[in-house]
Design a protein around this motif. Structure first.
Motif, PDB file in Angstrom:
ATOM      1  N   ILE A   9       1.841  -5.164  -0.472  1.00 13.41           N
ATOM      2  CA  ILE A   9       1.019  -3.956  -0.347  1.00 13.41           C
ATOM      3  C   ILE A   9       1.433  -2.903  -1.376  1.00 13.41           C
ATOM      4  CG2 ILE A   9       0.544  -1.987   1.189  1.00 13.41           C
ATOM      5  CD1 ILE A   9      -1.115  -4.582   1.704  1.00 13.41           C
ATOM      6  N   VAL A  10       2.722  -2.744  -1.615  1.00 12.70           N
ATOM      7  CA  VAL A  10       3.188  -1.779  -2.629  1.00 12.70           C
ATOM      8  C   VAL A  10       2.614  -2.145  -3.995  1.00 12.70           C
ATOM      9  CG1 VAL A  10       5.232  -1.030  -3.932  1.00 12.70           C
ATOM     10  CG2 VAL A  10       5.263  -1.004  -1.436  1.00 12.70           C
ATOM     11  N   ASP A  11       2.682  -3.410  -4.363  1.00  9.47           N
ATOM     12  CA  ASP A  11       2.125  -3.846  -5.648  1.00  9.47           C
ATOM     13  C   ASP A  11       0.627  -3.581  -5.702  1.00  9.47           C
ATOM     14  OD1 ASP A  11       4.612  -4.704  -6.514  1.00  9.47           O
ATOM     15  OD2 ASP A  11       4.249  -6.812  -6.010  1.00  9.47           O
ATOM     16  N   TRP A  12      -0.060  -3.897  -4.618  1.00  8.91           N
ATOM     17  CA  TRP A  12      -1.519  -3.707  -4.567  1.00  8.91           C
ATOM     18  C   TRP A  12      -1.877  -2.226  -4.679  1.00  8.91           C
ATOM     19  CZ3 TRP A  12      -5.207  -1.517  -1.332  1.00  8.91           C
ATOM     20  CH2 TRP A  12      -6.524  -1.924  -1.585  1.00  8.91           C
ATOM     21  N   ILE A  13      -1.144  -1.381  -3.983  1.00 10.71           N
ATOM     22  CA  ILE A  13      -1.385   0.070  -4.047  1.00 10.71           C
ATOM     23  C   ILE A  13      -1.235   0.553  -5.488  1.00 10.71           C
ATOM     24  CG2 ILE A  13      -0.405   2.330  -3.437  1.00 10.71           C
ATOM     25  CD1 ILE A  13       0.207   1.072  -0.633  1.00 10.71           C
ATOM     26  N   ASP A  14      -0.159   0.126  -6.151  1.00 10.10           N
ATOM     27  CA  ASP A  14       0.081   0.555  -7.527  1.00 10.10           C
ATOM     28  C   ASP A  14      -1.058   0.157  -8.465  1.00 10.10           C
ATOM     29  OD1 ASP A  14       2.468   1.824  -6.941  1.00 10.10           O
ATOM     30  OD2 ASP A  14       3.713   0.117  -7.509  1.00 10.10           O
ATOM     31  N   GLN A  15      -1.693  -0.959  -8.197  1.00  2.02           N
ATOM     32  CA  GLN A  15      -2.785  -1.432  -9.045  1.00  2.02           C
ATOM     33  C   GLN A  15      -4.129  -0.783  -8.706  1.00  2.02           C
ATOM     34  OE1 GLN A  15      -2.777  -5.702  -8.637  1.00  2.02           O
ATOM     35  NE2 GLN A  15      -0.652  -5.852  -9.279  1.00  2.02           N
ATOM     36  N   HIS A  16      -4.222  -0.114  -7.560  1.00  7.43           N
ATOM     37  CA  HIS A  16      -5.506   0.417  -7.105  1.00  7.43           C
ATOM     38  C   HIS A  16      -5.465   1.915  -6.788  1.00  7.43           C
ATOM     39  CE1 HIS A  16      -5.825  -3.933  -6.427  1.00  7.43           C
ATOM     40  NE2 HIS A  16      -7.091  -3.755  -6.695  1.00  7.43           N
ATOM     41  N   LEU A  17      -4.532   2.638  -7.375  1.00  5.45           N
ATOM     42  CA  LEU A  17      -4.401   4.068  -7.091  1.00  5.45           C
ATOM     43  C   LEU A  17      -5.656   4.864  -7.425  1.00  5.45           C
ATOM     44  CD1 LEU A  17      -0.777   4.925  -8.195  1.00  5.45           C
ATOM     45  CD2 LEU A  17      -1.713   5.056  -5.895  1.00  5.45           C
ATOM     46  N   ASP A  18      -6.396   4.419  -8.415  1.00  4.07           N
ATOM     47  CA  ASP A  18      -7.577   5.164  -8.848  1.00  4.07           C
ATOM     48  C   ASP A  18      -8.805   4.854  -7.996  1.00  4.07           C
ATOM     49  OD1 ASP A  18      -7.845   2.586  -9.723  1.00  4.07           O
ATOM     50  OD2 ASP A  18      -8.518   3.116 -11.740  1.00  4.07           O
ATOM     51  N   GLU A  19      -8.628   4.176  -6.878  1.00  7.22           N
ATOM     52  CA  GLU A  19      -9.756   3.812  -6.034  1.00  7.22           C
ATOM     53  C   GLU A  19      -9.859   4.651  -4.767  1.00  7.22           C
ATOM     54  OE1 GLU A  19      -9.753  -0.420  -5.376  1.00  7.22           O
ATOM     55  OE2 GLU A  19      -9.490  -0.814  -7.516  1.00  7.22           O
ATOM     56  N   GLY A  20      -9.153   5.761  -4.717  1.00  6.10           N
ATOM     57  CA  GLY A  20      -9.232   6.612  -3.539  1.00  6.10           C
ATOM     58  C   GLY A  20      -8.743   5.904  -2.283  1.00  6.10           C
ATOM     59  N   LEU A  21      -7.592   5.297  -2.375  1.00  5.47           N
ATOM     60  CA  LEU A  21      -7.051   4.511  -1.265  1.00  5.47           C
ATOM     61  C   LEU A  21      -6.833   5.345  -0.017  1.00  5.47           C
ATOM     62  CD1 LEU A  21      -4.281   2.443  -3.054  1.00  5.47           C
ATOM     63  CD2 LEU A  21      -6.539   1.691  -2.370  1.00  5.47           C
ATOM     64  N   ASN A  22      -7.035   4.707   1.112  1.00  2.00           N
ATOM     65  CA  ASN A  22      -6.645   5.292   2.383  1.00  2.00           C
ATOM     66  C   ASN A  22      -6.020   4.189   3.231  1.00  2.00           C
ATOM     67  OD1 ASN A  22      -8.759   3.809   3.575  1.00  2.00           O
ATOM     68  ND2 ASN A  22     -10.183   5.480   3.234  1.00  2.00           N
ATOM     69  N   ILE A  23      -5.485   4.559   4.355  1.00  2.00           N
ATOM     70  CA  ILE A  23      -4.770   3.602   5.186  1.00  2.00           C
ATOM     71  C   ILE A  23      -5.695   2.482   5.660  1.00  2.00           C
ATOM     72  CG2 ILE A  23      -3.523   3.333   7.367  1.00  2.00           C
ATOM     73  CD1 ILE A  23      -2.367   6.168   6.803  1.00  2.00           C
ATOM     74  N   GLU A  24      -6.944   2.815   5.950  1.00  2.00           N
ATOM     75  CA  GLU A  24      -7.891   1.794   6.406  1.00  2.00           C
ATOM     76  C   GLU A  24      -8.104   0.721   5.335  1.00  2.00           C
ATOM     77  OE1 GLU A  24      -8.417   5.105   6.748  1.00  2.00           O
ATOM     78  OE2 GLU A  24      -8.314   5.247   8.934  1.00  2.00           O
ATOM     79  N   ALA A  25      -8.261   1.143   4.080  1.00  2.00           N
ATOM     80  CA  ALA A  25      -8.472   0.199   2.984  1.00  2.00           C
ATOM     81  C   ALA A  25      -7.243  -0.682   2.782  1.00  2.00           C
ATOM     82  CB  ALA A  25      -8.805   0.946   1.695  1.00  2.00           C
ATOM     83  N   VAL A  26      -6.078  -0.090   2.862  1.00  2.00           N
ATOM     84  CA  VAL A  26      -4.842  -0.845   2.669  1.00  2.00           C
ATOM     85  C   VAL A  26      -4.658  -1.836   3.823  1.00  2.00           C
ATOM     86  CG1 VAL A  26      -2.336  -0.700   2.415  1.00  2.00           C
ATOM     87  CG2 VAL A  26      -3.787   1.014   1.328  1.00  2.00           C
ATOM     88  N   ALA A  27      -4.937  -1.400   5.040  1.00  2.00           N
ATOM     89  CA  ALA A  27      -4.817  -2.298   6.197  1.00  2.00           C
ATOM     90  C   ALA A  27      -5.800  -3.461   6.079  1.00  2.00           C
ATOM     91  CB  ALA A  27      -5.046  -1.521   7.493  1.00  2.00           C
ATOM     92  N   ALA A  28      -7.015  -3.169   5.646  1.00  2.00           N
ATOM     93  CA  ALA A  28      -8.018  -4.226   5.482  1.00  2.00           C
ATOM     94  C   ALA A  28      -7.537  -5.249   4.453  1.00  2.00           C
ATOM     95  CB  ALA A  28      -9.354  -3.623   5.075  1.00  2.00           C
ATOM     96  N   LYS A  29      -6.956  -4.779   3.364  1.00  2.00           N
ATOM     97  CA  LYS A  29      -6.444  -5.673   2.326  1.00  2.00           C
ATOM     98  C   LYS A  29      -5.301  -6.529   2.870  1.00  2.00           C
ATOM     99  CE  LYS A  29      -5.279  -7.522  -1.561  1.00  2.00           C
ATOM    100  NZ  LYS A  29      -5.935  -8.752  -1.931  1.00  2.00           N
ATOM    101  N   SER A  30      -4.465  -5.945   3.702  1.00  2.00           N
ATOM    102  CA  SER A  30      -3.292  -6.655   4.212  1.00  2.00           C
ATOM    103  C   SER A  30      -3.653  -7.700   5.264  1.00  2.00           C
ATOM    104  CB  SER A  30      -2.291  -5.667   4.815  1.00  2.00           C
ATOM    105  OG  SER A  30      -2.740  -5.203   6.089  1.00  2.00           O
ATOM    106  N   GLY A  31      -4.773  -7.482   5.943  1.00  2.00           N
ATOM    107  CA  GLY A  31      -5.142  -8.382   7.024  1.00  2.00           C
ATOM    108  C   GLY A  31      -4.478  -8.035   8.346  1.00  2.00           C
ATOM    109  N   TYR A  32      -3.758  -6.938   8.370  1.00  2.00           N
ATOM    110  CA  TYR A  32      -3.085  -6.489   9.586  1.00  2.00           C
ATOM    111  C   TYR A  32      -3.747  -5.214  10.094  1.00  2.00           C
ATOM    112  CZ  TYR A  32       0.560  -9.854   8.567  1.00  2.00           C
ATOM    113  OH  TYR A  32       1.236 -11.010   8.329  1.00  2.00           O
ATOM    114  N   SER A  33      -3.498  -4.901  11.353  1.00  2.00           N
ATOM    115  CA  SER A  33      -4.037  -3.659  11.909  1.00  2.00           C
ATOM    116  C   SER A  33      -3.340  -2.475  11.250  1.00  2.00           C
ATOM    117  CB  SER A  33      -3.799  -3.602  13.422  1.00  2.00           C
ATOM    118  OG  SER A  33      -2.420  -3.419  13.703  1.00  2.00           O
ATOM    119  N   LYS A  34      -4.009  -1.329  11.265  1.00  2.00           N
ATOM    120  CA  LYS A  34      -3.401  -0.115  10.716  1.00  2.00           C
ATOM    121  C   LYS A  34      -2.064   0.152  11.395  1.00  2.00           C
ATOM    122  CE  LYS A  34      -6.263   3.148  11.537  1.00  2.00           C
ATOM    123  NZ  LYS A  34      -7.017   4.403  11.594  1.00  2.00           N
ATOM    124  N   TRP A  35      -2.050   0.006  12.708  1.00  2.00           N
ATOM    125  CA  TRP A  35      -0.844   0.295  13.476  1.00  2.00           C
ATOM    126  C   TRP A  35       0.303  -0.594  13.025  1.00  2.00           C
ATOM    127  CZ3 TRP A  35       2.279  -2.499  16.752  1.00  2.00           C
ATOM    128  CH2 TRP A  35       3.201  -1.755  17.488  1.00  2.00           C
TER     129      TRP A  35
END
Length: 110
Positions: A9-35
């Motif tokens: 996720i850290v690597d993915w975040i670094d590659q997608h910073l210009d996409e207006g990331l939020n926790i929901e988007a990161v959780a969706a990418k990870s396949g895990y719940s936000k919690w």
């Protein structure tokens, strides 16, 4: 397993910073719940996922201020801040100096 999730996720975040990331988007990418993701992230990194994303955006903004001629407004919009005023307030809180003053101060050294 948690460490692997967080590292990916850290690597993915670094590659997608210009996409207006939020926790929901990161959780969706990870396949895990936000919690679950937020809990695993805090355990591994010692900070919240939201704080990590904001810090990475601010670090990238600082690099852009020094290494590009983009306007502060453009940089703030490129990195997904809702307004230049919001960006300036968060940047000053993080770096203890305004974006404009940061640019002037650090360009002298480059």
């Amino acid at each position: 397993m948690k460490n692997e999730i967080v590292d990916v996720i850290v690597d993915w975040i670094d590659q997608h910073l210009d996409e207006g990331l939020n926790i929901e988007a990161v959780a969706a990418k990870s396949g895990y719940s936000k919690w679950h993701l937020q809990r695993a992230f805090k355990e591994k990194k010692g900070i919240t996922l939201a704080s990590f994303i904001r810090g990475r955006r601010l670090d990238q903004a600082a690099q852009c201020l020094v290494n590009s001629s983009k306007s502060i407004m453009t940089i703030s919009m490129d990195l997904g801040f809702s307004s230049q005023q919001c960006f300036q307030r968060v940047f000053k809180k993080h770096f203890n100096v305004t974006p404009r003053d940061y640019r002037v101060q650090y360009r002298q050294y480059h």
